[in-house]
Enzyme design. Structure first.
Site, PDB file in Angstrom:
ATOM      1  N   ARG A 163     -13.492 -28.020 113.409  1.00  0.00           N
ATOM      2  CA  ARG A 163     -13.299 -29.057 114.420  1.00  0.00           C
ATOM      3  C   ARG A 163     -14.064 -30.348 114.136  1.00  0.00           C
ATOM      4  O   ARG A 163     -14.014 -31.288 114.924  1.00  0.00           O
ATOM      5  CB  ARG A 163     -13.654 -28.499 115.816  1.00  0.00           C
ATOM      6  CG  ARG A 163     -12.592 -27.547 116.340  1.00  0.00           C
ATOM      7  CD  ARG A 163     -12.809 -27.243 117.793  1.00  0.00           C
ATOM      8  NE  ARG A 163     -13.936 -26.338 118.009  1.00  0.00           N
ATOM      9  CZ  ARG A 163     -14.837 -26.499 118.972  1.00  0.00           C
ATOM     10  NH1 ARG A 163     -14.770 -27.532 119.790  1.00  0.00           N
ATOM     11  NH2 ARG A 163     -15.823 -25.636 119.122  1.00  0.00           N
ATOM     12  N   TYR A 197     -29.653 -20.942 113.344  1.00  0.00           N
ATOM     13  CA  TYR A 197     -28.309 -21.422 113.041  1.00  0.00           C
ATOM     14  C   TYR A 197     -28.363 -22.839 112.475  1.00  0.00           C
ATOM     15  O   TYR A 197     -29.007 -23.725 113.055  1.00  0.00           O
ATOM     16  CB  TYR A 197     -27.449 -21.383 114.318  1.00  0.00           C
ATOM     17  CG  TYR A 197     -27.312 -19.965 114.821  1.00  0.00           C
ATOM     18  CD1 TYR A 197     -26.247 -19.162 114.414  1.00  0.00           C
ATOM     19  CD2 TYR A 197     -28.292 -19.409 115.632  1.00  0.00           C
ATOM     20  CE1 TYR A 197     -26.152 -17.838 114.822  1.00  0.00           C
ATOM     21  CE2 TYR A 197     -28.211 -18.078 116.052  1.00  0.00           C
ATOM     22  CZ  TYR A 197     -27.134 -17.303 115.642  1.00  0.00           C
ATOM     23  OH  TYR A 197     -27.048 -15.991 116.022  1.00  0.00           O
ATOM     24  N   ASN A 234     -20.148 -28.389 116.968  1.00  0.00           N
ATOM     25  CA  ASN A 234     -18.869 -27.948 116.414  1.00  0.00           C
ATOM     26  C   ASN A 234     -17.880 -29.083 116.242  1.00  0.00           C
ATOM     27  O   ASN A 234     -16.820 -28.900 115.671  1.00  0.00           O
ATOM     28  CB  ASN A 234     -18.244 -26.885 117.335  1.00  0.00           C
ATOM     29  CG  ASN A 234     -19.113 -25.647 117.419  1.00  0.00           C
ATOM     30  OD1 ASN A 234     -19.320 -24.957 116.428  1.00  0.00           O
ATOM     31  ND2 ASN A 234     -19.655 -25.388 118.593  1.00  0.00           N
ATOM     32  N   ALA A 281     -38.459 -75.401 103.061  1.00  0.00           N
ATOM     33  CA  ALA A 281     -37.124 -74.871 103.332  1.00  0.00           C
ATOM     34  C   ALA A 281     -36.272 -74.899 102.075  1.00  0.00           C
ATOM     35  O   ALA A 281     -36.312 -75.856 101.306  1.00  0.00           O
ATOM     36  CB  ALA A 281     -36.462 -75.702 104.426  1.00  0.00           C
ATOM     37  N   TYR A 302     -34.043 -64.288  87.872  1.00  0.00           N
ATOM     38  CA  TYR A 302     -33.116 -63.524  87.026  1.00  0.00           C
ATOM     39  C   TYR A 302     -32.417 -64.473  86.074  1.00  0.00           C
ATOM     40  O   TYR A 302     -31.817 -65.465  86.491  1.00  0.00           O
ATOM     41  CB  TYR A 302     -32.104 -62.827  87.948  1.00  0.00           C
ATOM     42  CG  TYR A 302     -31.125 -61.919  87.271  1.00  0.00           C
ATOM     43  CD1 TYR A 302     -31.563 -60.885  86.438  1.00  0.00           C
ATOM     44  CD2 TYR A 302     -29.754 -62.068  87.475  1.00  0.00           C
ATOM     45  CE1 TYR A 302     -30.659 -60.036  85.829  1.00  0.00           C
ATOM     46  CE2 TYR A 302     -28.845 -61.218  86.882  1.00  0.00           C
ATOM     47  CZ  TYR A 302     -29.296 -60.199  86.057  1.00  0.00           C
ATOM     48  OH  TYR A 302     -28.391 -59.357  85.470  1.00  0.00           O
TER      49      TYR A 302
HETATM   50  C1  UD1 Z   1     -22.120 -16.562 118.719  1.00  0.00           C
HETATM   51  C2  UD1 Z   1     -22.532 -15.320 119.458  1.00  0.00           C
HETATM   52  C3  UD1 Z   1     -22.439 -15.568 120.941  1.00  0.00           C
HETATM   53  C4  UD1 Z   1     -23.286 -16.735 121.344  1.00  0.00           C
HETATM   54  C5  UD1 Z   1     -22.916 -17.954 120.520  1.00  0.00           C
HETATM   55  C6  UD1 Z   1     -23.889 -19.078 120.758  1.00  0.00           C
HETATM   56  C7  UD1 Z   1     -21.863 -13.503 118.002  1.00  0.00           C
HETATM   57  C8  UD1 Z   1     -20.855 -12.461 117.741  1.00  0.00           C
HETATM   58  N1  UD1 Z   1     -21.658 -14.262 119.060  1.00  0.00           N
HETATM   59  O1  UD1 Z   1     -20.767 -16.808 119.023  1.00  0.00           O
HETATM   60  O2  UD1 Z   1     -22.844 -14.412 121.665  1.00  0.00           O
HETATM   61  O3  UD1 Z   1     -23.141 -17.015 122.711  1.00  0.00           O
HETATM   62  O4  UD1 Z   1     -22.972 -17.660 119.109  1.00  0.00           O
HETATM   63  O5  UD1 Z   1     -23.423 -20.221 120.115  1.00  0.00           O
HETATM   64  O6  UD1 Z   1     -22.840 -13.595 117.294  1.00  0.00           O
HETATM   65  N2  UD1 Z   1     -21.449 -17.914 110.910  1.00  0.00           N
HETATM   66  C9  UD1 Z   1     -21.582 -17.627 109.575  1.00  0.00           C
HETATM   67  N3  UD1 Z   1     -20.778 -16.681 109.019  1.00  0.00           N
HETATM   68  C10 UD1 Z   1     -19.861 -16.002 109.755  1.00  0.00           C
HETATM   69  C11 UD1 Z   1     -19.732 -16.326 111.104  1.00  0.00           C
HETATM   70  C12 UD1 Z   1     -20.543 -17.272 111.657  1.00  0.00           C
HETATM   71  O7  UD1 Z   1     -22.417 -18.216 108.878  1.00  0.00           O
HETATM   72  O8  UD1 Z   1     -19.185 -15.162 109.175  1.00  0.00           O
HETATM   73  C13 UD1 Z   1     -22.296 -18.945 111.500  1.00  0.00           C
HETATM   74  C14 UD1 Z   1     -21.469 -20.120 111.967  1.00  0.00           C
HETATM   75  O9  UD1 Z   1     -21.417 -21.107 110.957  1.00  0.00           O
HETATM   76  C15 UD1 Z   1     -22.239 -20.617 113.154  1.00  0.00           C
HETATM   77  C16 UD1 Z   1     -22.907 -19.369 113.705  1.00  0.00           C
HETATM   78  O10 UD1 Z   1     -22.895 -18.433 112.657  1.00  0.00           O
HETATM   79  O11 UD1 Z   1     -23.249 -21.499 112.782  1.00  0.00           O
HETATM   80  C17 UD1 Z   1     -22.237 -18.822 114.951  1.00  0.00           C
HETATM   81  O12 UD1 Z   1     -20.938 -18.439 114.617  1.00  0.00           O
HETATM   82  P1  UD1 Z   1     -19.733 -18.600 115.605  1.00  0.00           P
HETATM   83  O13 UD1 Z   1     -18.554 -17.989 115.010  1.00  0.00           O
HETATM   84  O14 UD1 Z   1     -19.644 -19.982 116.065  1.00  0.00           O
HETATM   85  O15 UD1 Z   1     -20.234 -17.685 116.799  1.00  0.00           O
HETATM   86  P2  UD1 Z   1     -19.794 -17.838 118.281  1.00  0.00           P
HETATM   87  O16 UD1 Z   1     -18.421 -17.375 118.430  1.00  0.00           O
HETATM   88  O17 UD1 Z   1     -20.113 -19.206 118.750  1.00  0.00           O
HETATM   89 CA    CA Z   2     -20.202 -21.294 117.914  1.00  0.00          CA
END
Ligand code: UD1
Ligand code: CA
Length: 455
Positions: A17, A102, A226, A379, A386
């Site tokens: 996004r 994160y 995001n 002024a 250069y």
């Molecule tokens: C997650 C939490 C949710 C919480 C929310 C807060 C889980 C299952 N859920 O949800 O409970 O309320 O964060 O924002 O943990 N990422 C990776 N690799 C992956 C998946 C994700 O590096 O395979 C990273 C993403 O880049 C992101 C973060 O982990 O920075 C969170 O992932 P995202 O998929 O956004 O989790 P949410 O669905 O937001």
């Molecule tokens: Ca998220």
């Protein structure tokens, strides 16, 4: 002895996004990539290791952080937060406490994380928050006696569960040995077909591991990025916090909403900053410094009592005390101004030292130059530094007066107390104490008539 701390930062997400070719965690917040903020926060906690789980735009992300204290782990496919953390675990010692951060949640404060770690003890600590609109967040489910029993993702929640306002921020601390085992047991039988980190909670509960929750000091700390609107929102919150901190320290901000600090700004006492000022990199302002509106100041120091009038661009410059800069001045890298120096409108100074009390008030270019004390640069004076191939220095002694519209063709030296007549092109040394000028003598042609138009 408490367990060693290892930090795992999840940064593999693509950030669809953001609609950008740049990996999400490289987008800038206050002039620094999102992930850079999180890494800096992680370092404050002095962990024994920092693991970054990266994926999308992998090499670009790694290249942006060449620091040796990062263990990089590649997650080839984004299969969920549990899967992501699991990628780093083989490198984590069983005795450690793991703290999960994160790469796209940049405003989390070290103090909050410290509190979370203290709360965890040998069990799990979750950072949770009460939200009026819990929306897409995972919900914290508790039993009748108030103990946490499970986290349910909003996409998997029943209507009843979805009403819970206590949400999972994602930040957690857990014992490494047990975490490894729980992660290995995760299933992806859920609405998103992902391995949820949050599913370790019910596993831990089954093993009677204590689960505590802790709240962040400020809701801004848990905001993730995001999209560009969210990035802008987080930027504003961060700027507001910095402005607040400066005001708490005694700085007068004409409007805290119209200040941007992209780096580190330190201020003395009784500093006044007008609107639309951007500070970049490391900037320090002495006591009683006044910064007018619309200034950009980067990696510079400003001495006590100096006034910077509106619309200047100042970079890598050390400005002494009681100087007057601008309006519309440009100070470029490697410039040093001593005390009581005046640099006025449409004056550019580059890689030059200007000694105390010297003035260049209008329309000049001073580059690769040493200017003595109490010099007056008229002024329109230009140092021609250069020759088309190389740069050369100009040296101007103390108490020199340079007449307007003079070109000083470097390398050239003007001796102390010398005077240069206006409109001169100076190519040879101008001796100390003497008047030197190079313009043609003025002539008058008596009776001369302007040409008339032919019929
Ligand atoms: C997650 C939490 C949710 C919480 C929310 C807060 C889980 C299952 N859920 O949800 O409970 O309320 O964060 O924002 O943990 N990422 C990776 N690799 C992956 C998946 C994700 O590096 O395979 C990273 C993403 O880049 C992101 C973060 O982990 O920075 C969170 O992932 P995202 O998929 O956004 O989790 P949410 O669905 O937001
Ligand atoms: Ca998220």
């Amino acid at each position: 002895m408490s367990a060693p701390l290892e930090i795992v930062i999840l940064a593999a997400g693509q950030g669809k996004r953001m609609y950008s070719d740049m990996p999400k965690v490289l987008h800038g917040l206050a002039g620094k990539p999102l992930l850079g903020h999180v890494l800096d926060t992680a370092r404050v906690l002095k962990p024994t290791a920092i693991h970054v789980v990266y994926g999308h735009g992998g090499e670009q992300v790694r290249a942006a952080f060449p620091q040796a204290d990062i263990n990089w782990t590649h997650q080839t496919e984004q299969k969920g937060t549990g899967h992501a953390v699991a990628q780093a675990m083989p490198q984590v010692t069983d005795q450690a406490t793991v703290l999960v951060l994160y790469g796209d949640v940049p405003l989390i404060r070290p103090q909050t994380l410290q509190e979370l770690l203290s709360a965890a003890g040998n069990g799990i600590a979750l950072l949770t928050a009460e939200l009026d609109h819990p929306g897409p967040y995972g919900r914290i489910l508790r039993n009748a006696s108030g103990r946490v029993i499970r986290i349910v993702e909003s996409k998997d929640a029943s209507p009843e569960e979805a009403k819970v306002r206590e949400v999972n921020t994602g930040f957690l601390a857990a014992p490494a040995g047990k975490l490894k085992k729980w992660l290995a047991g995760l299933k992806n039988h859920n609405a998103q077909g992902e391995y949820y980190l949050t599913d370790i909670i019910s596993m831990a509960v089954a093993e009677k591991v204590t689960i505590v929750t802790h709240a962040p000091g400020d809701i801004a700390e848990i905001l993730g990025v995001n999209s560009k609107p969210e990035l802008a929102q987080v930027e504003r919150m961060h700027q507001k916090q910095q402005a607040e901190k400066l005001m708490q320290q005694g700085v007068t901000l004409r409007d805290p909403a119209r200040l941007d600090v992209r780096g580190e700004l330190t201020c003395g006492r009784d500093v006044v900053i007008d609107v639309n000022v951007i500070f970049e990199g490391k900037v320090s302002l002495g006591d009683r410094v006044q910064v007018g509106p619309n200034n950009v100041i980067r990696d510079s120091t400003v001495g006590d009592g100096t006034v910077i009038h509106p619309n200047c661009v100042i970079e890598q410059t050390d400005i002494g005390a009681d100087c007057r800069i601008g309006p519309f001045a440009r100070l470029r890298p490697e410039t040093k101004l001593a005390a009581h120096v005046h640099v006025g409108n449409f004056v550019e100074v580059k890689k030059s030292e200007v000694a105390e009390g010297s003035k260049m008030n209008h329309l000049s270019y001073i580059g690769d130059t040493t200017v003595g004390r109490n010099v007056n640069i008229g002024a329109g004076t230009i140092t021609c530094n250069y020759d088309g191939a190389n740069k050369h220095r100009t040296v101007i002694g103390d108490n020199v007066f340079v007449g307007s519209n003079t070109a000083l063709v470097a390398p050239v030296t003007v001796g102390a107390n010398a005077t240069i007549g206006a409109g001169s092109v100076i190519t040879n040394q101008a001796p100390a104490g003497e008047l030197t000028l190079s313009r043609a003598p003025q002539v008058t042609k008596p009776g001369w008539k302007r040409p008339a138009k032919k019929e």
